[in-house]
Scaffold this active site. Structure first.
Site, PDB file in Angstrom:
ATOM      1  N   TYR A   1       4.426  -0.239 -11.352  1.00 51.85           N
ATOM      2  CA  TYR A   1       3.798   1.068 -11.572  1.00 51.85           C
ATOM      3  C   TYR A   1       3.955   1.602 -12.985  1.00 51.85           C
ATOM      4  CZ  TYR A   1       3.756   0.877  -6.499  1.00 51.85           C
ATOM      5  OH  TYR A   1       3.528   0.486  -5.205  1.00 51.85           O
TER       6      TYR A   1
ATOM      7  N   HIS B   1      -3.209   0.704   3.657  1.00 44.92           N
ATOM      8  CA  HIS B   1      -3.052  -0.558   4.371  1.00 44.92           C
ATOM      9  C   HIS B   1      -3.132  -0.436   5.883  1.00 44.92           C
ATOM     10  CE1 HIS B   1      -1.983  -1.618   0.360  1.00 44.92           C
ATOM     11  NE2 HIS B   1      -0.854  -0.928   0.369  1.00 44.92           N
TER      12      HIS B   1
ATOM     13  N   HIS C   1      -5.783   1.484  -7.256  1.00 45.68           N
ATOM     14  CA  HIS C   1      -4.351   1.209  -7.132  1.00 45.68           C
ATOM     15  C   HIS C   1      -3.811   0.859  -8.503  1.00 45.68           C
ATOM     16  CE1 HIS C   1      -4.774   1.217  -2.803  1.00 45.68           C
ATOM     17  NE2 HIS C   1      -5.855   0.472  -2.978  1.00 45.68           N
TER      18      HIS C   1
ATOM     19  N   ARG D   1      -0.168  -5.615   1.526  1.00 49.18           N
ATOM     20  CA  ARG D   1      -0.869  -4.810   0.511  1.00 49.18           C
ATOM     21  C   ARG D   1      -2.272  -5.335   0.205  1.00 49.18           C
ATOM     22  NH1 ARG D   1       3.251  -1.296  -1.319  1.00 49.18           N
ATOM     23  NH2 ARG D   1       5.271  -2.316  -1.173  1.00 49.18           N
TER      24      ARG D   1
HETATM   25  C1  DQA Z   1      -0.413   1.710  -4.549  1.00 50.17           C
HETATM   26  C2  DQA Z   1      -0.141   0.387  -3.846  1.00 50.17           C
HETATM   27  C3  DQA Z   1       0.355   0.606  -2.427  1.00 50.17           C
HETATM   28  O1  DQA Z   1       0.599  -0.636  -1.800  1.00 50.17           O
HETATM   29  C4  DQA Z   1       1.625   1.409  -2.421  1.00 50.17           C
HETATM   30  O2  DQA Z   1       2.038   1.668  -1.099  1.00 50.17           O
HETATM   31  C5  DQA Z   1       1.531   2.661  -3.229  1.00 50.17           C
HETATM   32  C6  DQA Z   1       0.791   2.643  -4.478  1.00 50.17           C
HETATM   33  C7  DQA Z   1      -0.756   1.506  -6.034  1.00 50.17           C
HETATM   34  O3  DQA Z   1      -1.195   2.457  -6.674  1.00 50.17           O
HETATM   35  O4  DQA Z   1      -0.575   0.404  -6.552  1.00 50.17           O
HETATM   36  O5  DQA Z   1       2.144   3.670  -2.890  1.00 50.17           O
HETATM   37  O6  DQA Z   1      -1.528   2.331  -3.937  1.00 50.17           O
END
Ligand code: DQA
Length: 148
Positions: free
Chosen positions: A27, A84, A104, A115
């Protein structure tokens, strides 16, 4: 419709408020306030009007979506983990009746198997993942074309 008339809701689901404390490998280090500021700046450059919303509460997310009907032309949605498995979010996005881009930050296709599943993908106008904050810029760039 010219860009200046376009109203876009930017919607974030659970745990996105903790950006900056989540694994940086997936992230980065940006916080949600900084991400929203960046999105507002990109939108302003393009003459697009944006409103940002985040909640960890599914009911609040659904109610917010219901209230947006007719008030926005498009949405950019990162539903977090709800992506998901949470079919109620998919249904509320359908009820919204406006095109949305699923975004995402992380590369959901290259992470754990769960995911790779998105229950909103089939009704998303576009999906972007693995590009970090840039994904939101790409989403803003795509929206005028989605409204033609
Ligand atoms: C997300 C990816 C998801 O799997 C995860 O649960 C998130 C963030 C992303 O921005 O990459 O909370 O949506």
């Amino acid at each position: 419709m010219t860009a200046g008339d376009i109203r876009v809701a930017v919607l974030h689901g659970p745990n996105i408020n903790t950006l900056g404390r989540r694994p940086a490998a997936h992230y980065g280090t940006i916080t949600l306030p900084d991400l929203e500021q960046q999105i507002r700046g990109w939108a302003a450059e393009r003459g697009i009007r944006v409103g940002c919303f985040q909640t960890n509460d599914e009911g609040a997310f659904l109610s917010h979506l219901h209230g947006l009907s007719g008030l926005v032309d498009a949405a950019i949605v990162n539903p977090g983990a709800w992506t998901h498995y949470q079919w109620s979010i998919r249904d509320a996005l359908e009820i919204l009746g406006a095109p949305f881009v699923e975004v995402h930050l992380s590369d959901v296709e290259a992470r754990e198997p769960h995911r790779k599943i998105s229950v909103v993908r089939e009704i998303a106008a576009k999906a972007i993942w693995g590009k970090g904050p840039e994904g939101y810029r790409e989403a803003l760039d795509a929206i005028p074309g989605l409204l033609q």
